[in-house]
Design a protein around this motif. Structure first.
Motif, PDB file in Angstrom:
ATOM      1  N   GLY A  77       0.795  -1.238   0.000  1.00 46.86           N
ATOM      2  CA  GLY A  77       0.000   0.000   0.000  1.00 46.86           C
ATOM      3  C   GLY A  77       0.820   1.277   0.000  1.00 46.86           C
ATOM      4  N   ALA A 106      -4.647  -6.135  -7.096  1.00 43.69           N
ATOM      5  CA  ALA A 106      -5.534  -7.276  -6.840  1.00 43.69           C
ATOM      6  C   ALA A 106      -6.531  -6.978  -5.723  1.00 43.69           C
ATOM      7  CB  ALA A 106      -4.712  -8.508  -6.499  1.00 43.69           C
ATOM      8  N   ASP A 107      -6.158  -6.073  -4.812  1.00 44.18           N
ATOM      9  CA  ASP A 107      -7.050  -5.741  -3.691  1.00 44.18           C
ATOM     10  C   ASP A 107      -7.744  -4.399  -3.902  1.00 44.18           C
ATOM     11  OD1 ASP A 107      -6.140  -8.067  -2.374  1.00 44.18           O
ATOM     12  OD2 ASP A 107      -4.361  -6.987  -1.712  1.00 44.18           O
ATOM     13  N   GLY A 108      -7.840  -3.965  -5.156  1.00 44.71           N
ATOM     14  CA  GLY A 108      -8.453  -2.667  -5.442  1.00 44.71           C
ATOM     15  C   GLY A 108      -7.367  -1.596  -5.502  1.00 44.71           C
ATOM     16  N   ASN A 110      -4.859   1.684  -4.458  1.00 46.29           N
ATOM     17  CA  ASN A 110      -3.948   1.957  -3.344  1.00 46.29           C
ATOM     18  C   ASN A 110      -4.345   3.322  -2.768  1.00 46.29           C
ATOM     19  OD1 ASN A 110      -2.097  -0.417  -3.582  1.00 46.29           O
ATOM     20  ND2 ASN A 110      -1.882   0.402  -5.645  1.00 46.29           N
ATOM     21  N   HIS A 132      -3.116  -0.587 -12.855  1.00 51.41           N
ATOM     22  CA  HIS A 132      -3.154  -1.904 -12.215  1.00 51.41           C
ATOM     23  C   HIS A 132      -3.033  -3.058 -13.189  1.00 51.41           C
ATOM     24  CE1 HIS A 132      -5.512   0.033  -8.686  1.00 51.41           C
ATOM     25  NE2 HIS A 132      -4.231   0.259  -8.627  1.00 51.41           N
ATOM     26  N   GLN A 142     -11.517 -13.407 -11.705  1.00 52.35           N
ATOM     27  CA  GLN A 142     -11.226 -12.907 -10.354  1.00 52.35           C
ATOM     28  C   GLN A 142      -9.721 -12.998 -10.109  1.00 52.35           C
ATOM     29  OE1 GLN A 142     -13.503 -11.517  -8.176  1.00 52.35           O
ATOM     30  NE2 GLN A 142     -11.685 -11.036  -6.959  1.00 52.35           N
ATOM     31  N   THR A 144      -6.049 -12.843  -8.572  1.00 51.07           N
ATOM     32  CA  THR A 144      -5.483 -13.040  -7.229  1.00 51.07           C
ATOM     33  C   THR A 144      -4.178 -12.244  -7.087  1.00 51.07           C
ATOM     34  OG1 THR A 144      -4.142 -14.915  -7.933  1.00 51.07           O
ATOM     35  CG2 THR A 144      -6.372 -15.413  -7.163  1.00 51.07           C
ATOM     36  N   ARG A 145      -3.774 -12.026  -5.826  1.00 53.21           N
ATOM     37  CA  ARG A 145      -2.516 -11.340  -5.539  1.00 53.21           C
ATOM     38  C   ARG A 145      -1.335 -12.068  -6.163  1.00 53.21           C
ATOM     39  NH1 ARG A 145      -1.677  -9.720   0.688  1.00 53.21           N
ATOM     40  NH2 ARG A 145      -3.717  -8.821   0.950  1.00 53.21           N
ATOM     41  N   THR A 148      -1.073 -11.259  -9.876  1.00 55.78           N
ATOM     42  CA  THR A 148      -0.568  -9.910 -10.193  1.00 55.78           C
ATOM     43  C   THR A 148       0.904  -9.773  -9.813  1.00 55.78           C
ATOM     44  OG1 THR A 148      -1.386  -9.020  -8.088  1.00 55.78           O
ATOM     45  CG2 THR A 148      -2.817  -8.763 -10.008  1.00 55.78           C
TER      46      THR A 148
END
Ligand SMILES: Cc1cc2nc3c(=O)[nH]c(=O)nc-3n(C[C@H](O)[C@H](O)[C@H](O)COP(=O)(O)O)c2cc1C
Length: 173
Positions: A77, A106-108, A110, A132, A142, A144-145, A148
């Motif tokens: 982040g 992957a988590d939206g 920053n 991204h 979908q 995943t981390r 990416t």
């Protein structure tokens, strides 16, 4: 206008993008390196303990430019630690800057990036582009981390991302 494109890359994505963007601008591409070898364990310790690694070239190199465009990854982040010395330098020596990144996403988004840049430099960037890797996958997938993190941008990605970046950069020139 004298433009510096300053990039740091651990796995090559941001450097490839910075190189491609520099070719479309009349700027100079400067690659940041750390004085000590940089490993995954160094990366994680830097981010946990807010360390500022020693880097080359020295940040005062920025004084000969009118605009600096930073390129680098986002880790946990936050802006990648090898860019910190340059952002800190801007606090004492303000100058227009932009921050561009190809990160995982992957988590939206920053979401703390803008606040971090303001805190480190004392000023908002003229341009903030948080691109991204997740968006390079089909929209019905979908991401995943893991996917990416291991993704290395290819020639087609670079073309697409370069055009998007140049479009944004031209708005501030
Ligand atoms: C330890 C670690 C943490 C990461 N944390 C984030 C993150 O918080 N947000 C994000 O969008 N991407 C994150 N990423 C993905 C990188 O930003 C992404 O892989 C980037 O394209 C790598 O750039 P580089 O090839 O220029 O080093 C992380 C990657 C690593 C290795």
């Amino acid at each position: 206008m004298n433009i510096a494109v300053l990039s740091y890359s651990f796995t090559g994505n941001n450097e490839a993008l910075a190189e491609s963007v520099t070719k479309k601008l009349s700027g100079e591409h400067i690659r940041i390196t750390t004085l000590k070898p940089f490993k995954m364990s160094t990366l994680i310790m830097d981010m946990i303990f807010a360390r500022v690694p020693k880097v080359q070239p020295f940040p005062y190199i920025l004084q000969k430019y009118d605009l600096v465009l930073f390129f680098g990854p986002i880790w946990m982040g936050q802006v990648a630690s090898p860019l910190r010395a340059y952002l800190n330098y801007l606090k004492q020596n303000p100058m227009p800057y932009g921050f561009l990144s190809i990160s995982g996403g992957a988590d939206g988004g920053n979401h703390k990036l803008s606040d971090e840049l303001l805190q480190r430099t004392g000023k908002h960037p003229q341009l903030l582009v948080d691109q991204h890797i997740a968006l390079l996958f089909p929209s019905n997938h979908q991401v995943t981390r893991k996917e990416t993190s291991f993704y290395r941008i290819n020639e087609t990605d670079i073309k697409i991302l370069t055009n998007l970046a140049i479009e944004r950069i031209n708005k501030i020139l």
